[in-house]
Design a protein around this motif. Structure first.
Motif, PDB file in Angstrom:
ATOM      1  N   VAL A  37      53.258  57.046  40.297  1.00  0.00           N
ATOM      2  CA  VAL A  37      54.502  57.795  40.345  1.00  0.00           C
ATOM      3  C   VAL A  37      54.523  58.840  39.225  1.00  0.00           C
ATOM      4  N   LEU A  38      54.245  58.414  38.016  1.00  0.00           N
ATOM      5  CA  LEU A  38      54.170  59.271  36.835  1.00  0.00           C
ATOM      6  C   LEU A  38      52.913  58.885  36.058  1.00  0.00           C
ATOM      7  N   SER A  42      53.608  53.299  37.594  1.00  0.00           N
ATOM      8  CA  SER A  42      53.149  53.125  38.974  1.00  0.00           C
ATOM      9  C   SER A  42      53.928  51.989  39.616  1.00  0.00           C
TER      10      SER A  42
END
Length: 168
Positions: A37-38, A42
């Motif tokens: 995600v970033l 995760s």
């Protein structure tokens, strides 16, 4: 305040269960799958068959139900503690612990394991994979420990200091 504490427990429980439903049903995360995600976060599916950080792993049905019983007993003690507690800060911390414990109990009953999916990491360093219930329990326990060690605005320590000042 006790009613608010039990309502907060319910809100934590609901947030935990809704987040797990979203991960399973809407995101469709499956066993051992990771969705970045970033750079430091995760979504990673982990079936936690133990307690905090995977300790006391229950590899059998008997172990699973013993963990359910142990966690349920702790939840009952915490619920009673909230009922008896007078300090607001401690009631809030206990409410976080209770809501988190209930969320993880439901997982263990439904699935045989606790659904963990929040994975914080940085480079090669990786923090444990956890869920909303785990976060609430951890925050509640830390608040209780800090308040027990250092006191808080409604911990009773300030009352004793005020009494000493008044007596002087």
């Amino acid at each position: 305040m006790k009613g608010v504490s039990y309502a907060l427990s319910g809100a934590v429980f609901l947030a935990d269960q809704l987040s797990k439903w979203w991960i399973i049903e809407k995101v469709g995360l499956e066993a051992r799958e990771t969705i970045p995600v970033l750079p430091f976060f995760s979504l990673t599916w982990v079936e936690n068959r133990g307690v905090s950080m995977g300790l006391l792993t229950a590899d059998s049905d008997m172990g699973r139900w013993l963990l359910v019983a142990l966690t349920a007993a702790i939840a009952v003690v915490v619920a009673y503690w909230i009922w008896r507690e007078q300090r607001r800060g401690d009631m809030v911390a206990l409410a976080l612990v209770l809501g988190g414990a209930l969320g993880n109990i439901v997982d263990r009953v439904r699935f045989g394991y606790v659904v963990d999916f929040v994975h914080l990491h940085l480079g090669q360093w990786s923090f444990y994979v956890f869920n909303v219930a785990d976060a609430a329990i951890s925050i509640g326990v830390v608040v209780l420990l800090v308040r027990a060690l250092f006191g808080g605005p409604d911990s009773g320590h300030s009352d004793r200091r005020n009494e000493r000042l008044h007596d002087a």
